[in-house]
Design a protein around this motif. Structure first.
Motif, mmCIF file in Angstrom:
data_model
loop_
_atom_site.group_PDB
_atom_site.id
_atom_site.type_symbol
_atom_site.label_atom_id
_atom_site.label_comp_id
_atom_site.label_asym_id
_atom_site.label_seq_id
_atom_site.Cartn_x
_atom_site.Cartn_y
_atom_site.Cartn_z
ATOM 1 N N TYR A 15 125.427 18.749 -0.562
ATOM 2 C CA TYR A 15 124.633 19.825 -1.169
ATOM 3 C C TYR A 15 125.307 21.181 -0.869
ATOM 4 O O TYR A 15 124.941 21.854 0.115
ATOM 5 C CB TYR A 15 123.217 19.851 -0.598
ATOM 6 C CG TYR A 15 122.429 18.576 -0.763
ATOM 7 C CD1 TYR A 15 122.063 18.118 -2.021
ATOM 8 C CD2 TYR A 15 122.037 17.839 0.353
ATOM 9 C CE1 TYR A 15 121.322 16.950 -2.175
ATOM 10 C CE2 TYR A 15 121.297 16.674 0.213
ATOM 11 C CZ TYR A 15 120.950 16.231 -1.044
ATOM 12 O OH TYR A 15 120.218 15.075 -1.183
ATOM 13 N N PRO A 16 126.290 21.644 -1.659
ATOM 14 C CA PRO A 16 126.898 22.966 -1.430
ATOM 15 C C PRO A 16 125.857 24.085 -1.474
ATOM 16 O O PRO A 16 125.932 25.040 -0.721
ATOM 17 C CB PRO A 16 127.921 23.094 -2.566
ATOM 18 C CG PRO A 16 128.207 21.687 -2.976
ATOM 19 C CD PRO A 16 126.916 20.941 -2.790
ATOM 20 N N GLU A 17 124.893 23.949 -2.377
ATOM 21 C CA GLU A 17 123.761 24.879 -2.439
ATOM 22 C C GLU A 17 122.494 24.032 -2.499
ATOM 23 O O GLU A 17 122.420 23.057 -3.244
ATOM 24 C CB GLU A 17 123.844 25.782 -3.669
ATOM 25 C CG GLU A 17 125.018 26.769 -3.642
ATOM 26 C CD GLU A 17 124.783 27.915 -2.668
ATOM 27 O OE1 GLU A 17 123.598 28.232 -2.395
ATOM 28 O OE2 GLU A 17 125.769 28.485 -2.172
ATOM 29 N N ASN A 50 118.527 23.520 -3.254
ATOM 30 C CA ASN A 50 117.336 24.043 -3.926
ATOM 31 C C ASN A 50 116.081 23.466 -3.280
ATOM 32 O O ASN A 50 116.166 22.718 -2.297
ATOM 33 C CB ASN A 50 117.380 23.753 -5.428
ATOM 34 C CG ASN A 50 117.457 22.250 -5.716
ATOM 35 O OD1 ASN A 50 116.933 21.427 -4.956
ATOM 36 N ND2 ASN A 50 118.098 21.898 -6.824
ATOM 37 N N ASP A 72 115.895 32.953 0.761
ATOM 38 C CA ASP A 72 116.754 33.257 -0.389
ATOM 39 C C ASP A 72 116.905 34.771 -0.537
ATOM 40 O O ASP A 72 116.127 35.428 -1.238
ATOM 41 C CB ASP A 72 116.142 32.629 -1.650
ATOM 42 C CG ASP A 72 117.010 32.837 -2.873
ATOM 43 O OD1 ASP A 72 118.187 33.210 -2.698
ATOM 44 O OD2 ASP A 72 116.517 32.631 -3.996
ATOM 45 N N THR A 119 118.622 33.534 -5.878
ATOM 46 C CA THR A 119 119.292 32.545 -6.720
ATOM 47 C C THR A 119 118.489 31.259 -6.834
ATOM 48 O O THR A 119 118.833 30.385 -7.635
ATOM 49 C CB THR A 119 120.673 32.199 -6.133
ATOM 50 O OG1 THR A 119 120.504 31.609 -4.837
ATOM 51 C CG2 THR A 119 121.554 33.430 -6.036
ATOM 52 N N THR A 129 118.313 29.138 -4.436
ATOM 53 C CA THR A 129 118.946 28.177 -3.528
ATOM 54 C C THR A 129 119.299 28.870 -2.218
ATOM 55 O O THR A 129 119.283 30.109 -2.129
ATOM 56 C CB THR A 129 120.236 27.593 -4.133
ATOM 57 O OG1 THR A 129 121.178 28.660 -4.341
ATOM 58 C CG2 THR A 129 119.967 26.890 -5.457
ATOM 59 N N VAL A 130 119.642 28.053 -1.240
ATOM 60 C CA VAL A 130 120.157 28.588 0.027
ATOM 61 C C VAL A 130 121.502 27.937 0.293
ATOM 62 O O VAL A 130 121.734 26.781 -0.064
ATOM 63 C CB VAL A 130 119.190 28.336 1.205
ATOM 64 C CG1 VAL A 130 117.919 29.122 1.044
ATOM 65 C CG2 VAL A 130 118.885 26.852 1.363
ATOM 66 N N SER A 131 122.386 28.687 0.956
ATOM 67 C CA SER A 131 123.705 28.170 1.309
ATOM 68 C C SER A 131 123.587 27.293 2.548
ATOM 69 O O SER A 131 122.557 27.270 3.230
ATOM 70 C CB SER A 131 124.668 29.318 1.577
ATOM 71 O OG SER A 131 124.268 30.012 2.753
ATOM 72 N N GLU A 152 122.813 29.422 5.534
ATOM 73 C CA GLU A 152 121.398 29.787 5.623
ATOM 74 C C GLU A 152 120.563 28.599 6.080
ATOM 75 O O GLU A 152 119.606 28.754 6.841
ATOM 76 C CB GLU A 152 120.911 30.300 4.263
ATOM 77 C CG GLU A 152 121.498 31.660 3.894
ATOM 78 C CD GLU A 152 121.212 32.048 2.453
ATOM 79 O OE1 GLU A 152 121.039 33.246 2.195
ATOM 80 O OE2 GLU A 152 121.172 31.152 1.586
#
Length: 686
Positions: free
Chosen positions: A531-533, A535, A571, A575, A577-579, A582
């Motif tokens: 999961y790169p980003e 949701n 967030d 966006t 999403t979270v990195s 994060e």
């Protein structure tokens, strides 16, 4: 116990004990000595600090003594001697012939905090119940609280008057006995002749002293004094070094005072900022504006004048802040916890202490001079700093307080003066090998982030630094190479690891933290690959597949709505999403929430009631009032006013988010101004 509290406990067990110069003190068991005296119906006589001139000294102090000196016990000096009285005025001590105004000024500051005073002066001692002529006091001595045992024979003149410290209440003797105990700790009464208030403040509290040079007064001095005075601090000051003579303005040159009060008063011409000071002599006062006889008092309303003005010749007086800055050289503020001079409600600090030494020809490298010097030989300490869980997204760096204490080089405190000491701080690479000393070329290529402005010859050098999370190197040193000395290095922060490189390769704390970080790095690496980003749906899947080991059978179930709420709080760039970074920060806070929730949910019901939630919020370090806690429970809890773990997580994240937003936006700490779009963003999407 939280995750980090657990590590702290293991760290204390893993590091070697810090032993200071107290090892040179005689080992005397107070309870055994007292019991022996009571059983044998005799009064204790301290042979290690006898009632002879050897305990007073061997230099100029002997010339100040009366022609005939006697040693008497308090019951021989007064028909109703008392050790301490709760009903007496808190400032009741007067200096004797020894020049220890610095000690008395610190002691006067100590009396403003009765609970701290009781730590140094056990108040269960008396001249009646179980009296055997033996008394005990406690001092913080280079990393340890050490007891000092004395007998109660005190030097007096022919008239039976105490030669050294006395009380304005002639039947009180705690001050005189405490001074004798401190003289024993330092070697003799003469070893108390000169010093700085800060040195005694450390010995009374184990705190960290901040020295302010009043010739370079910070613009916010009044704010600093206000925060310090109404917090857990002890404050002293000293005039310019001189010959201890009384000046025309009533101040004493080369003398120490205690700061006992501050007050902003309203005059006809506008506000005045006043400080209240006390002379340890118990007499001789300031004669300028706002002194006892000043006409300035007529500018106040009668009520305020009555409350502030006391025309006793007791050594206590008021003066303006401007006059204070003009006539005093140094201000000493002893902080019992590092965050006291900033408003950080509920925040906890950890302290790590290491001992070291500079050895001639080996580790005594001296200060940093040129690429060819021996600076690299000095002891090297590695410091890794993290943001605490509840401040992970703060815009501010981490606050770190570093204290370097030098040990005396002789059993007698003044036989060998203090050396000039200081420390340098460097930033090092993130993946630096932890057990290898940094070679000379590192210091040739890297500029220190912090270096001594001047090397200080006092007992302690301290500095508060704001550091980004990362790894740093602390190098303590003397001003010149090949000077031998032992020292204590202390680090205070919210989260850190701190140890000496090379000399202690099996540090328990370091090993456990490194292993845990390796396991977490592997977990986050795999997660990031998938999961790169992240949701809200993915976040829900991750959280519901985690094993919450401390929650037992009450494993939480995160709904999609709850995960959307959590994501909205994290967030920052809107966006959806979270990195992975994060999420790493979220992980740390979830672990903290789990620890706190588990600790308060003593019956493992899976819910917290009102009292438990209030305790949990306090344990987590959030400074919420009871009213706010109640509103949060109504908002996030169920109809029976109980809150489960998922709701608790949302509450904690929300409260922390809004508190950090306020701290980052406010200019004066009192309020903020938001434009309409900013207000809508803060309230609707968070």
């Amino acid at each position: 116990m939280s995750l980090w509290s657990s590590f702290r406990g293991k760290w204390k067990l893993g590091r070697k004990n810090v032993v200071g110069s107290s090892a040179q003190l005689p080992k005397e068991d107070y309870e055994v000595l007292l019991e022996n005296c009571l059983r044998n119906h005799c009064l204790f006589e301290d042979n290690s600090f006898p009632a002879t001139l050897s305990s007073i000294g061997r230099g100029p102090l002997l010339q100040k003594l009366p022609s005939r000196l006697y040693w008497k016990r308090p019951p021989e000096l007064h028909r109703n001697p008392q050790f301490f009285s709760e009903n007496t005025k808190r400032l009741d001590l007067c200096q004797g012939v020894v020049g220890d105004c610095w000690f008395l000024a610190a002691l006067q500051a100590l009396t403003l905090h009765q609970d701290i005073l009781r730590r140094v002066v056990p108040l269960d001692q008396s001249f009646t119940e179980n009296y055997a002529g033996i008394f005990r006091f406690w001092f913080w001595h280079f990393g340890n609280w050490v007891p000092v045992v004395i007998d109660d024979r005190l030097p007096v003149n022919e008239a039976g008057q105490l030669v050294f410290v006395s009380s304005t209440c002639k039947n009180l003797f705690w001050g005189a006995l405490l001074e004798k105990a401190y003289a024993k700790l330092c070697g003799s009464y003469e070893d108390l002749q000169t010093g700085q208030v800060s040195e005694a403040l450390v010995d009374f509290t184990g705190g960290v002293t901040m020295t302010i040079n009043l010739a370079e007064t910070p613009e916010n001095l009044w704010t600093v004094l206000t925060l310090a005075f109404y917090s857990r601090t002890l404050i002293g000051c000293q005039t310019v070094s001189g010959t201890v003579k009384v000046l025309e303005n009533g101040l004493v040159d080369g003398h120490a005072y205690t700061l006992t009060g501050i007050r902003k008063v309203t005059c006809r011409n506008g506000p005045e900022y006043l400080v209240q000071l006390r002379n340890p002599w118990g007499k001789v006062e300031w004669k300028g504006d706002w002194s006892d006889s000043s006409s300035k008092w007529e500018l106040l309303c009668p009520k305020e004048k009555i409350l502030l003005l006391r025309k006793d010749e007791d050594g206590q007086f008021w003066m303006t802040l401007q006059d204070f800055k003009m006539h005093f050289a140094h201000l000493f503020i002893c902080k019992l916890t590092p965050g006291l001079l900033r408003q950080e409600p509920g925040q906890r600090w950890m302290c790590t202490m290491r001992e070291g030494r500079w050895v001639k020809g080996s580790t005594a490298g001296g200060k940093l001079k040129s690429p060819l010097d021996t600076f690299w030989k000095n002891p090297q300490f590695l410091l890794s700093v993290w943001k605490p869980e509840l401040a992970r997204r703060s815009l501010h760096p981490c606050s770190v307080l570093i204290s370097l204490l030098q040990k005396p080089r002789h059993r007698h405190r003044t036989r060998k003066p203090y050396l000039a000491i200081g420390f340098y701080l460097f930033r090092v690479a993130k993946h630096y090998g932890e057990q290898r000393r940094l070679p000379p070329k590192f210091f040739w290529k890297n500029v220190p982030l912090s270096r001594p402005e001047r090397f200080h010859t006092g007992k302690e050098v301290s500095q508060e630094l704001w550091l980004d999370p990362g790894t740093y190197l602390i190098v303590p040193c003397t001003s010149e190479a090949n000077q031998e000395l032992e020292f204590i290095l202390r680090v205070f922060s919210r989260k850190h690891i701190f140890y000496e490189i090379g000399s202690d390769p099996h540090v328990v704390m370091s090993k456990e933290i490194v292993e845990q970080h390796e396991e977490q790095d592997e977990f986050f690496t795999k997660l990031f690959a998938k999961y790169p980003e992240i949701n809200a749906v993915q976040l829900q899947k991750i959280l519901n597949n985690m094993t919450w080991s401390k929650l037992g059978h009450a494993q939480p179930v995160f709904s999609l709505e709850a995960c959307q709420g959590i994501l909205a709080l994290l967030d920052l760039n809107a966006t959806g999403t979270v990195s992975i970074q994060e999420f790493r920060d979220l992980w740390k806070q979830l672990m903290l929430c789990q620890d706190v929730f588990h600790k308060q949910d003593s019956h493992q019901s899976g819910y917290l009631n009102w009292d438990q939630m209030r305790a949990a919020v306090k344990e987590a370090g959030l400074g919420l009032t009871d009213d706010v806690c109640k509103l949060m429970l109504i908002r996030y809890g169920g109809p029976n006013l109980q809150i489960d773990f998922v709701q608790f997580v949302h509450l904690m994240l929300r409260a922390e988010n809004m508190e950090e937003a306020f701290q980052n936006l406010t200019q004066d700490g009192k309020g903020i101004y938001l434009q309409k779009p900013e207000w809508l963003m803060m309230t609707l999407y968070s």
